[in-house]
Design an enzyme around this catalytic site. Structure first.
Site, PDB file in Angstrom:
ATOM      1  N   CYS A   1      -1.696   1.829   7.266  1.00 40.45           N
ATOM      2  CA  CYS A   1      -2.667   2.638   6.527  1.00 40.45           C
ATOM      3  C   CYS A   1      -2.782   4.048   7.086  1.00 40.45           C
ATOM      4  O   CYS A   1      -3.320   4.928   6.432  1.00 40.45           O
ATOM      5  CB  CYS A   1      -4.035   1.956   6.522  1.00 40.45           C
ATOM      6  SG  CYS A   1      -4.901   1.997   8.118  1.00 40.45           S
TER       7      CYS A   1
ATOM      8  N   CYS B   1      -9.970   0.584  12.801  1.00 37.70           N
ATOM      9  CA  CYS B   1      -8.729   0.031  12.248  1.00 37.70           C
ATOM     10  C   CYS B   1      -9.026  -1.178  11.365  1.00 37.70           C
ATOM     11  O   CYS B   1      -9.667  -2.132  11.818  1.00 37.70           O
ATOM     12  CB  CYS B   1      -7.783  -0.356  13.373  1.00 37.70           C
ATOM     13  SG  CYS B   1      -6.296  -1.220  12.794  1.00 37.70           S
TER      14      CYS B   1
ATOM     15  N   CYS C   1      -5.371   5.346  12.138  1.00 37.03           N
ATOM     16  CA  CYS C   1      -5.380   5.666  13.567  1.00 37.03           C
ATOM     17  C   CYS C   1      -4.832   7.062  13.826  1.00 37.03           C
ATOM     18  O   CYS C   1      -5.387   7.834  14.606  1.00 37.03           O
ATOM     19  CB  CYS C   1      -4.592   4.616  14.336  1.00 37.03           C
ATOM     20  SG  CYS C   1      -2.884   4.382  13.752  1.00 37.03           S
TER      21      CYS C   1
ATOM     22  N   SER D   1      12.612   4.897   0.752  1.00 40.15           N
ATOM     23  CA  SER D   1      11.269   4.487   0.537  1.00 40.15           C
ATOM     24  C   SER D   1      10.611   3.527   1.492  1.00 40.15           C
ATOM     25  O   SER D   1      11.271   2.838   2.087  1.00 40.15           O
ATOM     26  CB  SER D   1      11.152   3.706  -0.693  1.00 40.15           C
ATOM     27  OG  SER D   1       9.804   3.534  -1.028  1.00 40.15           O
TER      28      SER D   1
ATOM     29  N   THR E   1      -2.073   9.196  -9.311  1.00 40.01           N
ATOM     30  CA  THR E   1      -0.746   8.781  -9.767  1.00 40.01           C
ATOM     31  C   THR E   1      -0.194   9.733 -10.813  1.00 40.01           C
ATOM     32  O   THR E   1       0.998  10.074 -10.793  1.00 40.01           O
ATOM     33  CB  THR E   1      -0.802   7.346 -10.329  1.00 40.01           C
ATOM     34  OG1 THR E   1      -1.312   6.465  -9.310  1.00 40.01           O
ATOM     35  CG2 THR E   1       0.576   6.873 -10.747  1.00 40.01           C
TER      36      THR E   1
ATOM     37  N   ARG F   1      -5.444   1.468   2.734  1.00 41.61           N
ATOM     38  CA  ARG F   1      -4.575   2.636   2.752  1.00 41.61           C
ATOM     39  C   ARG F   1      -5.426   3.886   2.924  1.00 41.61           C
ATOM     40  O   ARG F   1      -6.603   3.918   2.572  1.00 41.61           O
ATOM     41  CB  ARG F   1      -3.783   2.755   1.445  1.00 41.61           C
ATOM     42  CG  ARG F   1      -4.650   2.925   0.214  1.00 41.61           C
ATOM     43  CD  ARG F   1      -3.857   3.223  -1.046  1.00 41.61           C
ATOM     44  NE  ARG F   1      -3.197   4.499  -0.989  1.00 41.61           N
ATOM     45  CZ  ARG F   1      -2.531   5.030  -2.020  1.00 41.61           C
ATOM     46  NH1 ARG F   1      -2.438   4.367  -3.148  1.00 41.61           N
ATOM     47  NH2 ARG F   1      -1.958   6.206  -1.897  1.00 41.61           N
TER      48      ARG F   1
ATOM     49  N   CYS G   1      -0.263  -4.363  12.022  1.00 40.78           N
ATOM     50  CA  CYS G   1      -0.379  -3.079  11.324  1.00 40.78           C
ATOM     51  C   CYS G   1      -0.073  -3.196   9.841  1.00 40.78           C
ATOM     52  O   CYS G   1       0.945  -3.766   9.441  1.00 40.78           O
ATOM     53  CB  CYS G   1       0.560  -2.061  11.970  1.00 40.78           C
ATOM     54  SG  CYS G   1       0.465  -0.409  11.249  1.00 40.78           S
TER      55      CYS G   1
END
Length: 622
Positions: free
Chosen positions: A554, A522, A557, A77, A354, A318, A551
Site C-alpha cells: 500500500c 500499517c 510506510c 506491471s 480511473t 492502498r 506486506c
C-alpha cells in the site's frame, strides 16, 4: 505498551503466509555493476493498471491507423467508474458481451455520521454518479487486458519494473526488471532499453519517486499528499442489498482534526464494497487506520447493512493521491513521461481517478507515437507535447474545478472551515475563482505528524466478530504472499545509506518521539518495535522488526514514517496481495511488453501482485 513481542508466536503460527522478517541476510550489491541481458524496444510502459493498459491499447490503435510498426511497447506491471475515457478509447465497449460494467449507479447520497446517528446531507454535484458504473477494478483491468490481447498482446508473468536505466547523458534509456536471488545461482534482471519510457505504476511508485527526485519534477508544484484507503467486500443479506446505490459518509469515527470519509457501493451480484479513506496528513501518531475502519462498521448504519446473512469475503488497502492539480509535477523527463496515478490525477471531490488515468495514458500514447514518427530526431525523446495535450484536455479542467477543495482543509480555517468552503466552492463557485490554495510551507504528510506527547493514546474497542476482526484475520482475505526466503523489500534507507547506525536512529526517533507510529499505521501488521536488550541495531531495549511477508504494497510506510527512512522496493521473488474484487492499479510492479520486430507483436508480462494476472482466461506465454 509500545512493544508487541508476545504477538510473534501468533504471527509465526497463524498462517504460513504471515511471519517475521526473513532470517537470511544477503550482502547488498550495486545493481549498476551487474552484467545483464538487454533488449531494445520503442516504448516501455511501467504499470498495467487502467492507465498502462489504455496506453498500450491506444498505441496499437495508432499503429494500425498510421501503418507504422512500433518496435516494442512494454508494460510492467470495487470502484465507481466514470466511463468518459472508456467511451473515447473503445466507443463500442457496450456492445461487447463480456464487458464488466453491468451495474450502473442508480442513486448517490451523502450522510454525516455521529457516534449513533446517520444524518442525510446534500452532496456536491461533482459526486453525482449519474451515468457511472459500479465495478470491480480488478475485473475491469482484466477485461482491458483481454482487449489488448485481442490486439496482439501476449501475456508473460513474472516481470517487475525494479529500476531505471540511465543513458550516458543522464536521460532515461529504459528500465530493468527485478533480480532473482531466490535460486541457488543469482539471476540478474533484464534491461529493456526504450526510446520512450512511460511510468504508469500507480500512486507513490518506486520508479516515479526516483524520477521525480532526480529530475526535480516538483520544482513548480506542491508536494503530493495521500490518503490511505481500506476496503472490504461483503456479500450482504438480500434484504439489505440495493443494487446501484452509492453512499458516501463523513464524520464519525474520525475526529474533527482528521480528514477522511467512508463509502458504500452496492455492486452487482449481491456484493457491497465499503471502506474508509483517511488523509495521511493526520497529526496523531496513536491513530490506527485499520482500527478506525473496524470501529466504523459498528455504527448503527453499517451494522444494519451488514446484519443478517452477510459475510465478508475480501479486505485490502492502498494509498491514493489527494494533492490534486497543485501537486501534479512536470509530466515529462528526458526519454519519457509520467502517466496516470504516477503523476496524480485523482479528482478527490469525485473520489475517482480511473477516467483521468485512462485519458492521460491515451494522450501519452499519442505523444509517443508522434515522437517515434520523427525519423530524423536525435537525442532523448522529448515528451513535452504530452504535457501540453493534457493541459488542453478535459483532465485538466476536471482537476481545476476542484483544485481548492482538499487544500482548503490546510488553511487557517481548519477542518470546519474546509467543510464550509468546500460546500460553497463545489455548489456555487465550481472552481471559478482567481485564487488557488497552495501548500506554501511544502509540508509532506510525514511532516504533518506531531510528537506523541501532545496526544493521549486512543482506546479502541476490541474486535467483535463478525463485524470487526483482528488485523491478521483480515489479512488472510488479501491472499498476500511472498517467497519464503525472500530478502526484505522494505528497507531502512536514507540518502543511499543503509546501515546499523541508521536503523538504530530510526528506532530511537520513532519510539521516543512518535510512539512507534508504524506499528499502528500499517494496515497489514508489517512493523513492530519489540523488546530486545541485545539488539545491535536497537535503542533503549527496543528494535524494529519488519514482517515483510505481510506486506500488501500500500506504500503507507514510505509516505507516512516521520523519519522518512523507509523505502519500498520491488520484491526480489515477486509476490504480494492476490486481490480479485478489490484492486485496480493498486500495486505498481507490472510489466507489459509490446515487442514488435518485423511482425508487430505485443507481450504483456506481469508480476505476481497485479490483479490482471489473476485472470484465468488470459493466454500465458513462457
Amino acid at each position: 505498551m509500545l512493544t508487541r513481542a508476545a504477538l510473534h508466536p501468533r504471527i509465526l503460527n497463524f498462517n504460513r503466509l504471515f511471519h517475521s522478517s526473513s532470517r537470511i541476510h544477503r550482502q547488498l550489491f550495486d545493481p549498476s555493476t551487474v552484467e545483464r541481458v538487454s533488449e531494445d524496444v520503442d516504448v516501455c510502459i511501467v504499470g498495467a493498471g487502467p492507465a498502462g493498459l489504455s496506453t498500450a491499447i491506444r498505441l496499437k490503435q495508432l499503429e494500425q491507423k498510421l501503418g507504422k510498426e512500433f518496435r516494442g511497447s512494454h508494460i510492467l506491471s470495487g470502484a465507481v467508474i466514470e466511463p468518459r475515457a472508456l467511451d473515447e478509447l473503445l466507443p463500442d465497449w457496450a456492445l461487447r458481451d463480456d464487458h464488466p460494467l453491468t451495474q450502473s449507479a442508480t442513486s448517490s447520497r451523502m450522510r454525516f455520521l455521529t457516534k449513533s446517528f446517520s444524518i442525510p446531507i446534500p452532496h456536491p454535484p461533482q459526486m453525482s454518479n449519474q451515468g457511472n458504473y459500479i465495478v470491480s477494478l480488478s475485473r475491469f483491468t482484466a477485461w482491458l487486458g483481454n482487449i489488448a490481447e485481442e490486439m496482439g498482446v501476449e501475456v508473460y508473468p513474472g516481470f517487475a519494473g525494479a529500476g531505471v536505466v540511465y543513458a550516458d547523458d543522464g536521460s532515461i534509456a529504459g528500465v530493468r526488471t527485478n533480480e532473482d536471488a531466490m535460486k541457488e545461482s543469482f539471476e540478474p534482471g533484464m534491461e529493456f532499453r526504450a526510446k520512450v519510457t512511460l511510468i504508469a505504476e500507480g500512486a507513490h511508485g518506486s520508479l516515479a519517486k526516483e524520477l521525480i527526485q532526480n529530475f526535480d519534477l516538483r520544482r513548480n508544484s506542491d508536494p503530493q499528499t495521500y490518503g490511505i484507503g481500506l476496503k472490504e467486500v461483503w456479500r450482504v443479506d438480500p434484504t439489505q442489498y440495493r443494487p446501484g446505490e452509492v453512499v458516501h459518509t463523513m464524520g464519525w469515527p474520525l475526529d474533527f482534526r482528521t480528514y477522511g470519509g467512508g463509502w458504500v457501493y452496492h455492486m452487482a451480484d449481491g456484493l457491497v464494497s465499503l471502506g474508509l479513506v483517511i488523509g495521511l496528513d493526520y497529526a496523531n501518531p496513536y491513530l490506527s487506520p485499520y482500527k478506525e475502519f473496524q470501529r466504523m462498521k459498528h455504527h448503527p448504519y453499517f451494522a444494519q447493512l451488514l446484519s443478517g446473512n452477510s459475510s465478508r469475503i475480501a479486505y485490502g488497502g492502498r494509498s491514493l493521491n489527494e494533492g490534486g492539480l497543485q501537486s501534479v509535477p512536470q509530466l515529462y523527463f528526458p526519454g519519457g513521461a509520467l502517466v496516470g496515478c504516477s503523476a496524480g490525477f485523482v479528482n478527490i471531490a469525485k473520489i475517482k481517478g480511473t477516467h483521468n488515468a485512462m485519458k492521460s495514458g491515451m494522450l501519452a500514447a499519442e505523444a509517443a507515437a508522434a515522437v517515434l514518427s520523427q525519423e530524423s530526431s536525435s537525442g532523448p525523446a522529448d515528451m513535452s507535447q504530452y504535457e501540453t495535450a493534457l493541459k488542453n484536455s478535459w483532465v485538466w479542467s476536471d482537476l481545476s474545478e476542484v483544485r481548492n477543495l482538499r487544500e482548503s482543509f490546510h488553511t487557517p480555517l481548519g477542518i470546519w472551515g474546509g467543510i464550509m468552503y468546500s460546500g460553497v466552492d463545489s455548489l456555487f463557485l465550481k472552481g471559478r475563482t482567481p485564487w488557488t490554495f497552495r501548500n506554501r510551507a511544502r509540508l509532506t504528510d510525514a511532516q504533518h505528524t506531531q510528537p506523541a506527547y501532545r496526544f493521549c493514546p486512543i482506546n479502541y474497542p476490541p474486535p467483535q466478530p463478525p463485524l470487526s476482526t483482528d488485523l491478521l484475520t483480515s489479512l488472510t482475505l488479501t491472499g498476500t504472499n511472498h517467497a519464503e526466503d525472500q530478502p526484505v523489500h522494505l528497507r531502512v534507507r536514507k540518502d543511499g545509506v543503509e546501515d546499523t547506525t541508521l536503523r538504530k536512529l530510526h528506532v530511537q526517533r520513532n519510539v521516543s518521539e512518535y510512539a512507534g507510529l508504524l506499528q499502528r499505521a500499517c494496515p497489514a501488521g508489517v512493523y513492530e518495535y519489540v523488546e530486545d536488550e541485545m539488539a545491535a541495531d536497537g535503542w533503549n531495549g527496543h528494535k524494529l522488526v519488519i514482517n515483510s511477508q505481510n506486506c500488501i504494497h500500500c506504500k503507507l510506510c514510505d509516505i507516512k514514517v516521520p523519519t522518512q527512512d523507509i523505502t519500498w522496493t520491488v520484491p526480489e521473488g515477486g509476490g504480494g496481495p492476490k486481490y480479485t474484487l478489490l484492486c485496480g492499479s493498486t500495486n505498481v510492479v507490472t510489466f507489459v511488453l509490446m515487442i514488435a520486430h518485423r511482425v508487430t507483436r505485443t507481450f504483456l508480462a506481469i508480476s505476481g501482485d497485479n490483479c490482471f494476472g489473476k485472470h484465468d482466461n488470459l493466454r500465458l506465454i513462457g
